[in-house]
Design a protein around this motif. Structure first.
Motif, PDB file in Angstrom:
ATOM      1  N   ASN A  59       1.124  -1.263   0.011  1.00 43.33           N
ATOM      2  CA  ASN A  59      -0.106  -0.165  -0.089  1.00 43.33           C
ATOM      3  C   ASN A  59       0.777   1.506  -0.261  1.00 43.33           C
ATOM      4  O   ASN A  59       1.435   1.477   0.677  1.00 43.33           O
ATOM      5  CB  ASN A  59      -0.973   0.117   0.901  1.00 43.33           C
ATOM      6  N   PRO A  60       0.854   2.259  -0.916  1.00 36.45           N
ATOM      7  CA  PRO A  60       1.448   3.148  -1.226  1.00 36.45           C
ATOM      8  C   PRO A  60       1.836   4.463   0.314  1.00 36.45           C
ATOM      9  O   PRO A  60       2.401   4.841  -0.230  1.00 36.45           O
ATOM     10  CB  PRO A  60       1.515   3.794  -2.622  1.00 36.45           C
TER      11      PRO A  60
ATOM     12  N   ILE B  70       9.341   8.333   3.976  1.00 37.77           N
ATOM     13  CA  ILE B  70       7.409   8.979   3.560  1.00 37.77           C
ATOM     14  C   ILE B  70       7.923  10.651   3.090  1.00 37.77           C
ATOM     15  O   ILE B  70       7.378  11.132   1.829  1.00 37.77           O
ATOM     16  CB  ILE B  70       7.390   9.557   5.013  1.00 37.77           C
ATOM     17  N   HIS B  71       8.812  10.946   2.816  1.00 34.62           N
ATOM     18  CA  HIS B  71       9.191  12.717   2.560  1.00 34.62           C
ATOM     19  C   HIS B  71       9.433  12.603   0.828  1.00 34.62           C
ATOM     20  O   HIS B  71       8.578  13.399   0.554  1.00 34.62           O
ATOM     21  CB  HIS B  71      10.640  13.154   2.850  1.00 34.62           C
ATOM     22  N   LYS B  72       9.256  11.481   0.596  1.00 35.30           N
ATOM     23  CA  LYS B  72      10.405  11.585  -0.570  1.00 35.30           C
ATOM     24  C   LYS B  72       8.340  11.539  -1.005  1.00 35.30           C
ATOM     25  O   LYS B  72       8.131  12.137  -2.656  1.00 35.30           O
ATOM     26  CB  LYS B  72      10.696  10.776  -1.202  1.00 35.30           C
ATOM     27  N   LEU B  73       7.998  10.465  -0.778  1.00 31.08           N
ATOM     28  CA  LEU B  73       6.586  10.822  -1.230  1.00 31.08           C
ATOM     29  C   LEU B  73       5.535  11.461  -1.150  1.00 31.08           C
ATOM     30  O   LEU B  73       5.161  12.127  -1.839  1.00 31.08           O
ATOM     31  CB  LEU B  73       5.668   9.616  -0.237  1.00 31.08           C
TER      32      LEU B  73
ATOM     33  N   GLU C 196       8.494  12.460  -4.949  1.00 32.50           N
ATOM     34  CA  GLU C 196       9.699  11.640  -5.548  1.00 32.50           C
ATOM     35  C   GLU C 196       9.608  10.528  -5.474  1.00 32.50           C
ATOM     36  O   GLU C 196       8.769   9.448  -4.907  1.00 32.50           O
ATOM     37  CB  GLU C 196      11.066  12.573  -4.749  1.00 32.50           C
ATOM     38  N   ASP C 197      10.571   9.096  -6.486  1.00 32.49           N
ATOM     39  CA  ASP C 197      10.368   8.467  -5.870  1.00 32.49           C
ATOM     40  C   ASP C 197      11.082   7.699  -5.387  1.00 32.49           C
ATOM     41  O   ASP C 197      12.217   8.078  -5.029  1.00 32.49           O
ATOM     42  CB  ASP C 197      11.132   7.764  -7.724  1.00 32.49           C
TER      43      ASP C 197
ATOM     44  N   MET D  85      25.158   9.731   6.776  1.00 29.16           N
ATOM     45  CA  MET D  85      24.194   9.661   5.811  1.00 29.16           C
ATOM     46  C   MET D  85      23.221  10.087   5.664  1.00 29.16           C
ATOM     47  O   MET D  85      23.090  10.936   7.002  1.00 29.16           O
ATOM     48  CB  MET D  85      24.649   8.169   6.872  1.00 29.16           C
ATOM     49  N   THR D  86      22.663  10.260   4.457  1.00 28.86           N
ATOM     50  CA  THR D  86      21.423  10.786   4.298  1.00 28.86           C
ATOM     51  C   THR D  86      19.999  10.575   5.064  1.00 28.86           C
ATOM     52  O   THR D  86      19.927   9.785   4.775  1.00 28.86           O
ATOM     53  CB  THR D  86      21.196  11.161   2.912  1.00 28.86           C
ATOM     54  N   HIS D  87      19.625  11.387   5.693  1.00 31.82           N
ATOM     55  CA  HIS D  87      18.562  11.016   6.920  1.00 31.82           C
ATOM     56  C   HIS D  87      17.249  12.970   5.658  1.00 31.82           C
ATOM     57  O   HIS D  87      18.116  12.947   4.853  1.00 31.82           O
ATOM     58  CB  HIS D  87      18.114  10.993   7.567  1.00 31.82           C
ATOM     59  N   ALA D  88      16.508  12.066   5.895  1.00 30.46           N
ATOM     60  CA  ALA D  88      14.714  12.518   5.685  1.00 30.46           C
ATOM     61  C   ALA D  88      15.501  14.398   6.046  1.00 30.46           C
ATOM     62  O   ALA D  88      14.773  16.050   5.541  1.00 30.46           O
ATOM     63  CB  ALA D  88      13.828  12.258   6.216  1.00 30.46           C
TER      64      ALA D  88
END
Length: 599
Positions: free
Chosen positions: A382-383, A412-415, A419-420, A585-588
C-alpha cells in the motif's frame, strides 16, 4: 586488479568496520575521539544524529559494531564502543538547545505513527523539523515502546528513557498514549498522508505442552511478565523459578526474578550454550548473579497438583549435524529430568500480530502472515503505509529499529514531495587532511597497549535488593579516556597519490604491520599471495593504485592497517597523506542530494 576508486563513498566507509556494521552507520571513531578530548556534548550530538538514543543504546545495544572492531583482530577484546556511547550521555551538558526545532509553519502533511517505540520515534524525529505534523499512537500511557516496557529498570532507568523520548516529543509531536489502534483501514480513512507501523512484535510465543492450561496461573509469557513488572503490576515471584529460553528476553526474565524474590532461579535452554541467542555479556551478567544456565534440555510437560504448578519435565537431547551442516537435536536416551519450581517464565521467542490490519486495504502478507516490506524503502504494497522495527521483519533490536526509521522517514518525505521513493541518495562525504606538520597530526595516532577496561558494577548484594537500582555504573571520565585511547582511528585513511611516489620503499620499511607492497599487478587471488603479509580476509577489499613510473602497483591491505600515519610521516614526497573520511548518511532532514558530494 583495477585501481581502487577511493572517491566512492562505500570504499572507505567499509574500512571503518564499526560504522559499516552499525545499522544506523554511527561514525564511531569520530565520537570516540571527542570523548578523549572531553567534548561529551559534541560526541552526544554526533550519536544523536544517527542512532537517536545514545543514552538508551549505550546501555542496551546488541553491539553489532564491536565484533567488527579492528581492535578485536589484534587482541581478544574490541573497543568498548557501546559503553563509550553511554559516556556521552552521562557527561554531556544540557543539549536541549542544540536539538532541532519544528517550524511554526507546517507543510500541511499529516503522518500517523502506530506504536511509540524506537522506530516510530525515529521517523517522527526526522520528519518533524521539516514541518510534518506527526501523531504517535501507543497503547501504553508513555512513549518508548519495548524500551520502556520490556527492558528492566536495573538495565535502563526510566529517567534515561524519559529524557531521550522527550527530546523528540518536544519537537511538537503529538503523542496519544493509552490508545490502541484497532483498525488500519479506519486510520487511513482519517486522511493521513502516510502511516508508519512501528508496533513491534508484541506477542510472546506459547509453549503448548501437557499441563500448560492446568497450571496456567504460574506459567507466564516472558515479554508480558516483563511489561507487568515494568509498570509495577507484578512485584513478586515464587522462590523457585524456571526460565525457558536462551535469548536476551530470557536473561532479563531470570535477572528480574532474582530481584522479586526468586532465590533459586534457573535458565533452561534446548540448544547448546554457544548457540544461545542471548548476547555473551547478557549470559555473563546472569551467571554473575548466581543464575545457572542448563543446556540441551527440551521441555516435555508442566507438572501440577490440582492446577498448582510443581515443576517441569525435560528430555535430554544432543546436537547432530547432517552432511550439509544443519543441526538436529536428537534424544540422548537418558531418563527424563524433573525440576521443581513455583513459577515458569516462557521466553522462547516473539511473534508479530496484525489482527488490526484488514486484508482488503492493499497490504500483501506472506506465508508467515508478515507484511511484504521493501527492505530499502520500508514500504508495503500500500503506497501510503510503511513498516519498521520488529513489525517489519520480526524481532531484532533497537538499533535496527532506528535504521528502519531513518529509511522510512526518507521514503515518506520523498512520497509527500512527489519523488520516487526508490531513488536513494548517496551519503555525503567529507574528506580533510590531518596534516599539521611534517611529523604532527591533528589526531592522536599513538597505539594504546591497554586491554579492554571493565565497566564498574554495583555491589551484587545491593543490586539484587532493588529491581530499579542500575547495575552497571558506567565509565568515569578517566576510564572513558583510557578506553577511548584503544580506538585505532579507522576513519583516518591513508590516501596515496601515485604521481608523487618515487618508489623509495620508505613507507614499506617503516610500516609496523607490513601492509604496504609494491609489486606487479595480477588477478586478485594471485596478488593476495604476493603481499608482504599474505591477505587472507577476502571480505576486506585491497587498496590498489597504479600510475607508478615502474609499472608496478601499490597494494595496501586495509585489513591490518593501524592508521598510525608512519607511512605519511616517513614519505619524502608527500605521496601518502592521512585524511579523515567522515561519511554522513542522508536522512529525511538533510538535503536529499542525488550525487556524491565531498568537501
Amino acid at each position: 586488479m583495477k585501481p581502487t576508486d577511493i572517491a566512492a563513498p562505500d570504499y572507505f566507509h567499509k574500512v571503518v568496520d564499526c560504522q559499516w556494521a552499525c545499522p544506523a552507520h554511527t561514525p564511531v571513531p569520530e565520537y570516540i575521539r571527542l570523548i578523549a578530548e572531553g567534548r561529551y556534548s559534541d560526541a552526544y550530538m554526533i550519536n544523536w544524529k544517527s542512532n537517536v538514543f545514545p543514552g538508551i543504546l549505550g546501555r542496551t545495544c546488541d553491539r553489532p559494531c564491536e565484533p567488527a572492531c579492528r581492535r578485536g583482530r589484534v587482541e581478544a577484546e574490541p573497543v568498548a564502543i557501546c559503553r563509550l556511547k553511554r559516556v556521552t550521555a552521562d557527561y554531556k551538558d544540557d543539549v536541549s538547545g542544540r536539538m532541532p526545532k519544528a517550524p511554526s509553519m507546517k507543510n500541511g502533511k499529516r503522518i500517523a505513527l502506530v506504536g511509540g517505540g524506537p522506530a516510530s520515534l525515529t521517523v517522527a524525529r526526522d520528519l518533524a523539523p521539516l514541518g510534518y505534523q506527526c501523531t504517535v499512537f501507543d497503547q501504553d500511557p508513555q512513549s518508548g515502546g519495548m524500551m520502556r516496557s520490556q527492558i528492566p529498570k536495573f538495565r535502563l532507568p526510566d529517567r534515561v528513557i524519559d529524557e531521550e523520548c522527550n527530546y523528540i516529543l518536544d519537537m511538537g509531536i503529538k503523542f496519544v498514549g493509552g490508545k490502541r489502534i484497532d483498525s488500519l483501514k479506519a486510520l487511513l480513512a482519517e486522511g493521513y498522508d502516510a502511516v508508519f507501523v512501528g508496533s513491534g512484535a508484541p506477542r510472546g510465543r506459547e509453549l503448548d505442552i501437557p499441563g500448560r492450561k492446568e497450571a496456567a496461573k504460574n506459567i507466564h509469557i516472558g515479554i508480558d511478565w516483563l511489561s507487568s513488572v515494568s509498570f509495577g503490576h507484578t512485584t513478586k515471584i515464587g522462590r523457585r523459578v524456571i526460565v525457558l529460553g536462551g535469548g536476551n528476553t530470557a536473561m532479563d526474565c531470570c535477572r528480574s526474578s532474582r530481584r522479586l524474590g526468586g532465590e533459586n532461579v534457573k535458565v533452561i535452554v534446548r540448544s547448546g550454550f554457544e548457540e544461545m541467542k542471548a548476547s555473551p555479556w547478557e549470559k555473563e551478567d546472569a551467571m554473575h548473579e548466581d543464575i545457572p544456565i542448563l543446556n540441551y534440555l527440551v521441555p516435555k510437560e508442566f507438572t501440577h497438583n490440582n492446577g498448582q504448578l510443581t515443576g517441569v519435565v525435560f528430555e535430554k537431547v544432543k546436537a547432530e549435524y547432517d552432511v550439509k551442516g544443519r543441526r538436529n537435536l536428537v534424544p540422548t536416551g537418558e531418563p527424563d529430568q524433573h525440576f521443581e519450581c513455583d513459577d515458569v517464565l516462557v521466553a522462547v521467542g516473539q511473534e508479530n500480530s496484525f489482527p488490526w490490519i484488514e486484508r482488503d486495504i492493499g497490504i500483501e502478507f506472506d506465508k508467515w502472515d508478515m507484511p511484504k516490506v521493501d527492505p530499502a524503502t520500508m514500504a508495503s504494497t500500500n503506497p501510503k503505509v510503511f513498516f519498521g522495527g520488529d513489525s517489519a521483519f520480526g524481532p531484532k533490536n533497537i538499533i535496527w529499529a532506528v535504521a528502519h526509521g531513518h529509511d522510512a522517514a526518507l521514503s515518506i518525505h520523498k512520497l509527500c514531495s512527489g519523488e520516487d521513493i526508490k531513488e536513494r541518495p548517496l551519503p555525503e562525504v567529507h574528506v580533510s587532511s590531518q596534516k599539521m606538520g611534517i611529523h604532527e597530526w591533528s589526531y592522536d595516532n599513538d597505539i594504546s597497549g591497554e586491554k579492554r577496561f571493565r565497566v564498574p558494577l554495583r555491589d551484587k548484594v545491593v543490586a539484587l535488593k532493588d529491581i530499579k537500582a542500575e547495575v552497571e555504573l558506567g565509565f568515569d571520565p578517566n576510564l572513558a579516556f583510557a578506553e577511548a585511547q584503544r580506538c585505532l582511528n579507522c576513519d583516518i585513511q591513508t590516501v596515496f597519490t601515485s604521481s608523487l611516489c618515487i618508489e623509495c620503499d620508505a613507507c614499506v620499511d617503516i610500516c609496523p604491520m607490513d601492509c604496504i607492497t609494491f609489486t606487479q599487478n595480477g588477478e586478485e587471488a594471485d596478488l593476495r599471495t604476493r603481499l608482504r603479509a599474505p591477505s587472507v580476509d577476502l571480505t576486506q577489499d585491497l587498496y590498489v593504485a597504479d600510475g607508478l613510473k615502474t609499472g608496478n602497483v601499490m597494494v595496501k591491505d586495509e585489513d591490518v592497517c593501524l592508521h598510525c600515519g608512519l607511512c605519511a610521516e616517513r614519505c619524502p614526497t608527500g605521496a601518502w597523506d592521512m585524511q579523515k573520511y567522515l561519511i554522513d548518511m542522508t536522512h529525511a532532514n538533510t538535503p536529499c542530494q542525488q550525487t556524491r558530494s565531498a568537501a
